[in-house]
Design an enzyme around this catalytic site. Structure first.
Site, PDB file in Angstrom:
ATOM      1  N   CYS A  60      41.542  29.786  42.010  1.00  0.00           N
ATOM      2  CA  CYS A  60      42.819  30.311  41.514  1.00  0.00           C
ATOM      3  C   CYS A  60      42.723  31.809  41.265  1.00  0.00           C
ATOM      4  O   CYS A  60      41.661  32.419  41.354  1.00  0.00           O
ATOM      5  CB  CYS A  60      43.228  29.579  40.243  1.00  0.00           C
ATOM      6  SG  CYS A  60      42.153  29.924  38.830  1.00  0.00           S
ATOM      7  N   ALA A  63      40.199  32.796  38.683  1.00  0.00           N
ATOM      8  CA  ALA A  63      38.823  32.745  39.184  1.00  0.00           C
ATOM      9  C   ALA A  63      38.455  34.028  39.917  1.00  0.00           C
ATOM     10  O   ALA A  63      37.340  34.546  39.774  1.00  0.00           O
ATOM     11  CB  ALA A  63      38.648  31.540  40.112  1.00  0.00           C
ATOM     12  N   ARG A  94      28.335  31.233  39.114  1.00  0.00           N
ATOM     13  CA  ARG A  94      27.598  31.803  40.236  1.00  0.00           C
ATOM     14  C   ARG A  94      26.321  32.453  39.694  1.00  0.00           C
ATOM     15  O   ARG A  94      26.220  32.778  38.522  1.00  0.00           O
ATOM     16  CB  ARG A  94      28.442  32.848  40.970  1.00  0.00           C
ATOM     17  CG  ARG A  94      29.721  32.298  41.524  1.00  0.00           C
ATOM     18  CD  ARG A  94      30.636  33.403  42.033  1.00  0.00           C
ATOM     19  NE  ARG A  94      30.267  33.826  43.356  1.00  0.00           N
ATOM     20  CZ  ARG A  94      30.804  34.898  43.963  1.00  0.00           C
ATOM     21  NH1 ARG A  94      31.700  35.625  43.336  1.00  0.00           N
ATOM     22  NH2 ARG A  94      30.444  35.226  45.184  1.00  0.00           N
ATOM     23  N   HIS A 192      41.585  39.300  42.543  1.00  0.00           N
ATOM     24  CA  HIS A 192      40.828  40.501  42.903  1.00  0.00           C
ATOM     25  C   HIS A 192      41.706  41.737  42.743  1.00  0.00           C
ATOM     26  O   HIS A 192      41.287  42.742  42.157  1.00  0.00           O
ATOM     27  CB  HIS A 192      40.366  40.441  44.365  1.00  0.00           C
ATOM     28  CG  HIS A 192      39.549  39.241  44.702  1.00  0.00           C
ATOM     29  ND1 HIS A 192      39.460  38.745  45.986  1.00  0.00           N
ATOM     30  CD2 HIS A 192      38.789  38.424  43.932  1.00  0.00           C
ATOM     31  CE1 HIS A 192      38.675  37.686  45.994  1.00  0.00           C
ATOM     32  NE2 HIS A 192      38.259  37.477  44.756  1.00  0.00           N
TER      33      HIS A 192
END
Length: 540
Positions: A60, A63, A94, A192
């Protein structure tokens, strides 16, 4: 079982055969063959919403904003404003590594969340957010705090930006907010863009302390998964470059503040930090080039391109010497491993530019790419940046603020004259350019955007690659089909894979994965010929 398809068009027909007509028509636009170098590149459907009911690999908007761009920064407290379910992702999943440095500040292992409940949804969560910011500050005294809103916050209307301004004034540190509700874009790509905007507005260029060193560069879109940034830093230092900041692997907020002092921006992941690259060029006059440090040959090309930009013969000679030294171990490793991997096949369906970058490593092993695609790409990530003027802005894209960035009144300083830029282009140094995934893939390879669970299984059934590269959501299903899966989102327990030493790690890991016999022994439970168990109800 259908007859094995002979070309990409037959593969596409097989993939969409069982879909409803409307769904099949839409998905067909996201499936195209590759292109030979120099040939016309077909248009692909990308950056559109996933069809409801389809099991996608995407994440999403939240994220992409929190987990990808800002999460790997070690000394920013990243605070999720939302329910604790979203808060799980505020603890990074991660393997972003970092060096805590002499100050020891590293908040990456922590999970910061306001833990909104039903009460907060009804009456508002701004009071709780202010209290959480104060608590985080009292406990850690960080240099900066970043706030991330999740879906419920956008629905109830908490003004996280007003809270950030109030608390910044009260505490005297940088505090900024990201309106990155999960539903705000079609994928994590929207996150982003949102994060790029906020770090540009609040952090980059806020410290004018002179930076010592020659050949000053930034790396944009490198997240130090498995230690990749450490290996890139080693190479750059060895060559004589001065690395100011990496966005965002092994990074600090102070390095972001000084990023405008660089003379060149290098972009690894084109999708996640390309916005910052463009805005820094507009505001400070710093040009950017696309690089790739995944693969030995790709790393060598990138280093040569960077050295050529600075037009310093001593630097150019030093880079050549480093490449020659590093390639000795590369050639030794490839000569031992390539006979065992030559002719084997792979598929790559991951995020960012990784499906493109990792083809370099597979080619070095003599392996063939049968299919590739991205989770959250735009058309320019596939077709190249030359298509940007032709991309239509849709309603989803308009959700994301586009900053109007102009030259800074006092700090705009073009690093090269137009004549110098043209001369460098004539020598092969391309600026503001990315050729995309499709060109050079070959017409017998399959490009699929936003591949879903059904298509993944069907593709494996049809083509049976020797290895599949994707993420954790697909890993165990694919392994149960007897195909090894290499995670390229967090590398499992491997890495680094960047640079020259990273390439050798990759050769060894892929050699083990594609040549082990265990995958031939795997059978799904329904394929077993073992004893059949029978039972009956007690009541009978």
């Amino acid at each position: 079982m259908s007859t094995k398809p002979l070309n990409t068009e037959e593969i596409k027909k097989e993939l969409i055969a069982k879909m409803p007509t409307k769904v099949a028509r839409k998905r067909a636009k996201a499936m195209i063959p590759g292109s030979e170098t120099g040939e016309a590149i077909p248009e692909i459907q990308a950056n559109v919403r996933t069809i409801p009911g389809i099991i996608t690999q995407r994440g999403c908007t939240y994220a992409g904003c929190k987990g990808v761009v800002l999460g790997p920064s070690r000394d920013i407290v990243n605070l999720t404003h939302g329910p604790i379910g979203c808060g799980f992702y505020s603890w990074l999943t991660r393997r972003n590594q970092t060096d805590a440095g002499p100050d020891g500040e590293n908040y990456i292992p922590y999970s910061f969340s306001t833990d909104m409940t039903e009460h907060d949804i009804v009456f508002g969560g701004e009071k709780k957010l202010r209290a959480a910011i104060k608590e985080a500050y009292d406990n850690f005294h960080p240099r900066a705090i970043s706030i991330f809103s999740t879906c419920p916050v956008g629905l109830i209307g908490d003004d996280i930006h007003a809270v950030a301004r109030t608390m910044q004034e009260e505490l005297g540190i940088t505090i900024f907010a990201n309106s990155c509700e999960g539903y705000k874009g079609v994928s994590q790509s929207a996150g982003h863009h949102i994060a790029n905007n906020q770090i540009m507005k609040h952090i980059i260029g806020t410290d004018d302390t002179p930076v010592e060193g020659k050949f000053k560069v930034n790396i944009l879109g490198e997240y130090n998964i498995g230690g990749d940034a450490f290996e890139i830093e080693r190479i750059l230092e060895k060559c004589g470059f001065t690395l100011i900041s990496t966005f965002s692997g092994n990074s600090t907020v102070d390095s972001f503040r000084l990023a405008h002092a660089a003379d060149l921006n290098t972009v690894m992941c084109h999708r996640s930090l390309n916005y910052v690259a463009e805005m820094m060029e507009s505001k400070f006059g710093i040009p950017w080039i696309k690089v790739n440090f995944i693969g030995a040959e790709a790393s060598a090309k990138s280093l040569r391109r960077m050295a050529a930009y600075f037009e310093d013969q001593e630097l150019i000679d030093r880079v050549e010497a480093v490449i020659a030294e590093e390639m000795l171990d590369i050639e030794k490793s490839i000569s031992a491993i390539r006979p065992r991997t030559q002719g084997k096949s792979a598929m790559l369906f991951v995020g960012g530019s990784r499906a493109h970058h990792y083809q370099e490593l597979f080619k070095e092993l003599g392996m063939k790419i049968l299919g590739a695609g991205y989770e959250f790409a735009h058309r320019d990530d596939y077709e190249g940046r030359h298509v940007l003027p032709d991309i239509k802005i849709d309603a989803d894209s308009r959700n994301i603020e586009v900053l109007e960035i102009g030259p800074d009144d006092t700090r705009y300083n073009p690093r090269k004259t137009p004549e110098q830029m043209e001369a460098l282009k004539a020598k092969g140094v391309e600026f503001n350019s990315y050729e995309g995934l499709i060109e050079g893939m070959g017409k017998d390879s399959m490009i699929i955007d936003d591949i879903n669970h059904y298509e993944t299984e069907k593709l494996i059934e049809l083509l049976r690659p020797d290895i599949f590269c994707a993420g954790i959501k697909e890993k165990y299903i694919i392994q149960k089909m007897g195909i090894p899966l290499k995670q390229l989102h967090n590398y499992d327990m491997g890495g680094p894979y960047a640079g020259f030493k990273g390439a050798i790690n990759w050769y060894n890991d892929i050699d083990r994965m594609v040549n082990t016999k265990v995958w031939d022994l795997i059978k799904a439970p329904w394929q077993s010929t073992g004893p059949e168990l029978e039972a009956s109800y007690v009541a009978e």
